[in-house]
Write an enzyme that holds these catalytic residues in place. Structure first.
Site, PDB file in Angstrom:
ATOM      1  N   LYS A  14      -3.232   5.084  -3.582  1.00  0.00           N
ATOM      2  CA  LYS A  14      -2.401   4.800  -2.416  1.00  0.00           C
ATOM      3  C   LYS A  14      -1.528   3.597  -2.753  1.00  0.00           C
ATOM      4  O   LYS A  14      -2.030   2.517  -3.076  1.00  0.00           O
ATOM      5  CB  LYS A  14      -3.280   4.493  -1.205  1.00  0.00           C
ATOM      6  N   LYS A  65      -0.815   9.237  -2.527  1.00  0.00           N
ATOM      7  CA  LYS A  65      -0.035   8.927  -1.333  1.00  0.00           C
ATOM      8  C   LYS A  65       0.938   7.789  -1.638  1.00  0.00           C
ATOM      9  O   LYS A  65       0.514   6.785  -2.186  1.00  0.00           O
ATOM     10  CB  LYS A  65      -0.995   8.504  -0.218  1.00  0.00           C
TER      11      LYS A  65
END
Ligand code: PBG
Length: 336
Positions: A208, A261
């Site tokens: 992330k 992500k």
């Protein structure tokens, strides 16, 4: 004999005009017969933002079509998207009160816990994913415990673990830690197992990145950090080897699904993750990616439907098994 050899050679080195790739593109039926990647509704996860109260439906300005909703209103939307063929939801909570212990994240009556119970009671077959993080519930908006302006790693683990257990107890089918503290997957796995939730899978937000593409989400979840930014825990967008280390570590700590992500600027990592592991891979098509498409479509500059389907196809082609996307409701409508 020579003929066979030359035939083999000519096959191996065949080129135009023997080879014409357009042959398999000549009709829609042929094209669909050789199509390699498919968007399937059961692979999409639809995000919902839940708030306290009744009859609340507040539009999120930077995310047209997405709302903050109280549980009663949300249930109607869940009914609609389930009828349209979606199977999975991810819940984000906006509590009434924020504090420095993220009480709203782990309390039995936390807003996500309430919403989870309500959804699972009415729609037991749906998959409810709980985003496990503290930022929405912290007065300072960071994803961990803060002391002297520092985001503390180890003390945050117990709070995250407690949050995960309360979400599982409320009926969440998948726990999805998005905080990026080191060691959280192991801590959460152990806590879930100890509490009797050894069958609850963990979808780890593994790679992330500290991304500018989360801007609209922070409006939606009212979770912008009140000082500094998230660069001491989320990843530097420049790093791919480090992303693979994050993924490997989460797998070794017990993740069942790993996530990359955002999705679009990181398709290379989805593809590298696919080569690295046999685990299912999730990709998060984040709020900033969504709002750019919506803004361009609202201006009449792009064909929204074709662009969205092309984006999701690209994410699948890169290697994602699951896609979290705000477009899911529209896609369900288009594909049914
Ligand atoms: C919570 C969280 C964020 C997103 C998902 N979970 C925001 C952040 O890290 O600041 C972003 C999702 C999106 O932009 O759509 N930590």
């Amino acid at each position: 004999m020579t003929t066979v050899t030359s035939e083999n050679t000519s096959r191996a080195t065949a080129t135009f005009p023997q080879v014409r790739l357009r042959r398999l593109r000549s009709t829609a039926t042929l094209r669909s017969a050789v199509r390699e990647s498919h968007i399937r509704l059961e692979k999409l996860i639809y995000p919902l933002f839940v708030v306290e109260g009744k009859q609340v439906q507040r539009p999120i300005k930077s995310m047209p079509g997405i709302y903050q909703q109280s549980v009663d209103v949300m249930l109607k939307e869940v009914d609609e998207v389930a009828s349209a063929g979606l199977k999975s939801l991810i819940l984000f909570g906006i509590p009434e009160d924020k504090d420095s212990e993220a009480t709203g994240a782990w309390s039995t009556d936390g807003i996500v816990q309430q919403a989870t119970r309500a959804i699972k009671q009415r729609f037991p077959e749906l998959i409810v994913v709980a985003d496990t993080c503290l930022c929405e519930y912290m007065s300072h908006g960071h994803c961990g415990i803060v002391s002297d302006g520092q985001i503390l790693n180890d003390p945050s683990l117990a709070v995250l673990a407690k949050t995960a257990v309360s979400q599982a107890a409320a009926g969440a089918d998948i726990i999805a830690p998005s905080d990026m503290m080191d060691g959280r997957i192991a801590a959460i796995r152990e806590a879930l197992d100890t509490a009797g939730f050894e069958n609850t899978p963990i979808m780890a937000y593994s790679a992330k990145f500290a991304s500018a593409f989360y801007g609209p989400f922070r409006e939606a979840a009212q979770s912008a950090p009140q000082f500094g930014d998230r660069t001491t825990y989320q990843m530097d967008p420049a790093n791919s080897r480090e992303a693979l280390r994050e993924i490997e570590l989460d797998i070794s700590e017990g993740a069942d699904i790993v996530m990359v992500k955002p999705a679009l600027p990181y398709l290379d990592l989805i593809s590298q993750a696919r080569a690295l592991t046999k685990l299912p891979i999730a990709a998060y098509n984040v709020s900033g990616e969504y709002c750019m498409v919506k803004a361009a479509a609202a201006n009449g500059w792009i064909d929204e439907r074709r662009v969205v389907l092309e984006i999701l196809t690209g994410i699948v082609r890169a290697g994602a098994d699951l896609i979290i996307t705000y477009h899911a409701r529209d896609v369900a409508r288009w594909l049914s």
